[in-house]
Scaffold this motif. Structure first.
Motif, PDB file in Angstrom:
ATOM      1  N   ALA A   8       3.026  -5.477   9.937  1.00 37.72           N
ATOM      2  CA  ALA A   8       4.411  -5.016   9.995  1.00 37.72           C
ATOM      3  C   ALA A   8       4.503  -3.493   9.987  1.00 37.72           C
ATOM      4  O   ALA A   8       5.401  -2.915  10.610  1.00 37.72           O
ATOM      5  N   GLU A   9       3.563  -2.849   9.297  1.00 44.28           N
ATOM      6  CA  GLU A   9       3.569  -1.381   9.200  1.00 44.28           C
ATOM      7  C   GLU A   9       2.133  -0.889   9.209  1.00 44.28           C
ATOM      8  O   GLU A   9       1.418  -0.975   8.208  1.00 44.28           O
ATOM      9  N   ASP A  10       1.703  -0.363  10.346  1.00 46.32           N
ATOM     10  CA  ASP A  10       0.306   0.026  10.528  1.00 46.32           C
ATOM     11  C   ASP A  10      -0.140   1.128   9.576  1.00 46.32           C
ATOM     12  O   ASP A  10      -1.311   1.202   9.212  1.00 46.32           O
ATOM     13  N   SER A  11       0.786   1.979   9.145  1.00 44.34           N
ATOM     14  CA  SER A  11       0.421   3.103   8.269  1.00 44.34           C
ATOM     15  C   SER A  11      -0.055   2.632   6.893  1.00 44.34           C
ATOM     16  O   SER A  11      -0.656   3.407   6.147  1.00 44.34           O
ATOM     17  N   ILE A  12       0.198   1.351   6.572  1.00 45.10           N
ATOM     18  CA  ILE A  12      -0.251   0.808   5.290  1.00 45.10           C
ATOM     19  C   ILE A  12      -1.779   0.847   5.204  1.00 45.10           C
ATOM     20  O   ILE A  12      -2.341   1.000   4.123  1.00 45.10           O
ATOM     21  N   VAL A  13      -2.447   0.739   6.356  1.00 46.97           N
ATOM     22  CA  VAL A  13      -3.922   0.812   6.364  1.00 46.97           C
ATOM     23  C   VAL A  13      -4.373   2.172   5.853  1.00 46.97           C
ATOM     24  O   VAL A  13      -5.310   2.273   5.050  1.00 46.97           O
ATOM     25  N   ASP A  14      -3.711   3.226   6.301  1.00 45.34           N
ATOM     26  CA  ASP A  14      -4.057   4.568   5.828  1.00 45.34           C
ATOM     27  C   ASP A  14      -3.787   4.709   4.331  1.00 45.34           C
ATOM     28  O   ASP A  14      -4.549   5.362   3.611  1.00 45.34           O
ATOM     29  N   SER A  15      -2.704   4.096   3.876  1.00 39.70           N
ATOM     30  CA  SER A  15      -2.393   4.127   2.442  1.00 39.70           C
ATOM     31  C   SER A  15      -3.456   3.378   1.642  1.00 39.70           C
ATOM     32  O   SER A  15      -3.827   3.798   0.544  1.00 39.70           O
ATOM     33  N   LEU A  16      -3.956   2.297   2.211  1.00 38.70           N
ATOM     34  CA  LEU A  16      -5.027   1.548   1.545  1.00 38.70           C
ATOM     35  C   LEU A  16      -6.291   2.386   1.449  1.00 38.70           C
ATOM     36  O   LEU A  16      -7.020   2.316   0.453  1.00 38.70           O
ATOM     37  N   CYS A  17      -6.573   3.171   2.488  1.00 41.90           N
ATOM     38  CA  CYS A  17      -7.738   4.067   2.445  1.00 41.90           C
ATOM     39  C   CYS A  17      -7.650   4.995   1.243  1.00 41.90           C
ATOM     40  O   CYS A  17      -8.633   5.204   0.521  1.00 41.90           O
ATOM     41  N   VAL A  18      -6.467   5.562   1.030  1.00 41.38           N
ATOM     42  CA  VAL A  18      -6.253   6.476  -0.091  1.00 41.38           C
ATOM     43  C   VAL A  18      -6.361   5.729  -1.415  1.00 41.38           C
ATOM     44  O   VAL A  18      -7.059   6.166  -2.339  1.00 41.38           O
ATOM     45  N   LEU A  19      -5.676   4.582  -1.515  1.00 41.40           N
ATOM     46  CA  LEU A  19      -5.676   3.811  -2.753  1.00 41.40           C
ATOM     47  C   LEU A  19      -7.080   3.378  -3.154  1.00 41.40           C
ATOM     48  O   LEU A  19      -7.507   3.548  -4.306  1.00 41.40           O
ATOM     49  N   MET A  20      -7.837   2.824  -2.199  1.00 45.82           N
ATOM     50  CA  MET A  20      -9.179   2.330  -2.490  1.00 45.82           C
ATOM     51  C   MET A  20     -10.121   3.465  -2.862  1.00 45.82           C
ATOM     52  O   MET A  20     -11.004   3.301  -3.710  1.00 45.82           O
ATOM     53  N   THR A  21      -9.942   4.621  -2.248  1.00 44.31           N
ATOM     54  CA  THR A  21     -10.768   5.779  -2.594  1.00 44.31           C
ATOM     55  C   THR A  21     -10.451   6.259  -3.998  1.00 44.31           C
ATOM     56  O   THR A  21     -11.348   6.624  -4.770  1.00 44.31           O
ATOM     57  N   GLN A  22      -9.179   6.250  -4.354  1.00 45.49           N
ATOM     58  CA  GLN A  22      -8.786   6.639  -5.709  1.00 45.49           C
ATOM     59  C   GLN A  22      -9.343   5.675  -6.745  1.00 45.49           C
ATOM     60  O   GLN A  22      -9.761   6.074  -7.831  1.00 45.49           O
ATOM     61  N   ILE A  23      -9.358   4.382  -6.410  1.00 50.14           N
ATOM     62  CA  ILE A  23      -9.951   3.387  -7.314  1.00 50.14           C
ATOM     63  C   ILE A  23     -11.439   3.666  -7.473  1.00 50.14           C
ATOM     64  O   ILE A  23     -11.981   3.656  -8.587  1.00 50.14           O
ATOM     65  N   LEU A  24     -12.110   3.912  -6.351  1.00 49.93           N
ATOM     66  CA  LEU A  24     -13.549   4.185  -6.382  1.00 49.93           C
ATOM     67  C   LEU A  24     -13.867   5.391  -7.256  1.00 49.93           C
ATOM     68  O   LEU A  24     -14.847   5.400  -8.002  1.00 49.93           O
ATOM     69  N   ARG A  25     -13.024   6.402  -7.195  1.00 45.44           N
ATOM     70  CA  ARG A  25     -13.241   7.631  -7.963  1.00 45.44           C
ATOM     71  C   ARG A  25     -12.721   7.533  -9.389  1.00 45.44           C
ATOM     72  O   ARG A  25     -12.935   8.452 -10.192  1.00 45.44           O
ATOM     73  N   GLY A  26     -12.022   6.437  -9.718  1.00 46.94           N
ATOM     74  CA  GLY A  26     -11.476   6.287 -11.061  1.00 46.94           C
ATOM     75  C   GLY A  26     -10.430   7.333 -11.388  1.00 46.94           C
ATOM     76  O   GLY A  26     -10.387   7.868 -12.499  1.00 46.94           O
TER      77      GLY A  26
END
Length: 202
Positions: free
Chosen positions: A50-68
């Protein structure tokens, strides 16, 4: 709960790419249990369609999780898992933990970045029809006169010390993304939540 005995290191790895995130979502099992946070593959896939930009947001979110990079309370919530007790034929139960969806896909992305694949002897992961494949192989080996040994390890749930796993990852020089994921997610204790009748939580 098995907190590690060392302090978490400053993780500064490059962010996940949209290609890796899409690859992880595509490989995720559609029929897997809904995570403790209520998310599953269908919901997140529908959202990205529905919103392709959510993939980019997931990139940021998952990276933040990885970095704690979240505060302690947020990390505690991310590490939490729902405990489900599955009855066994002998009257005991098999404890299964359903963890946070975003933790799952972050871990899967770390595995993709490391180029890690399953062993040829692994039939439960990385493919379909693992159960029937094992049955057919056992029949074939039996026809050849091979002896078949079955091992059932009991009481092995959550018994392996996390510090030992971290040392093994370090000694084997595993992918930095996988090592960072392990340190970030398993640095603190994991709260296990059991939902009872009437919505009670313990």
């Amino acid at each position: 709960k098995q907190p590690l005995a060392y302090s978490i290191h400053d993780v500064n790895l490059p962010p996940f790419s949209a290609h890796v995130v899409r690859q992880v979502l595509k490989k995720a099992k559609r029929n897997s249990a809904t995570a403790i946070d209520g998310w599953n593959k269908k919901l997140i896939t529908d959202a990205t369609l529905a919103e392709d930009s959510i993939v980019d947001s997931l990139c940021v979110l998952m990276t933040q999780i990885l970095r704690g990079q979240f505060n302690p309370l947020a990390m505690q919530c991310l590490r939490a898992a729902r405990v489900v007790a599955i009855p066994k034929p002998n009257g005991s139960v098999r404890p299964v933990c359903v963890s946070n969806f975003f933790i799952k896909i972050t871990g899967a992305a770390a595995v993709v970045k490391g180029g890690i694949t399953c062993s040829d002897a692994q039939y439960a992961l990385g493919g379909r029809g693992g159960g029937p494949t094992v049955v057919h192989k056992l029949r074939e080996w039996k026809k050849r006169g091979k002896a078949i040994f079955k091992f059932d390890i009991t009481n092995g749930y959550n018994e392996l010390p996390r510090a030992l796993v971290e040392r093994a990852l370090s000694v084997r020089n595993m992918c930095e993304y996988l090592r960072a994921f392990f340190k970030t997610i398993y640095y603190g204790p994991s709260d296990m939540l059991l939902f009872g009748p009437g919505g009670g939580v313990s």
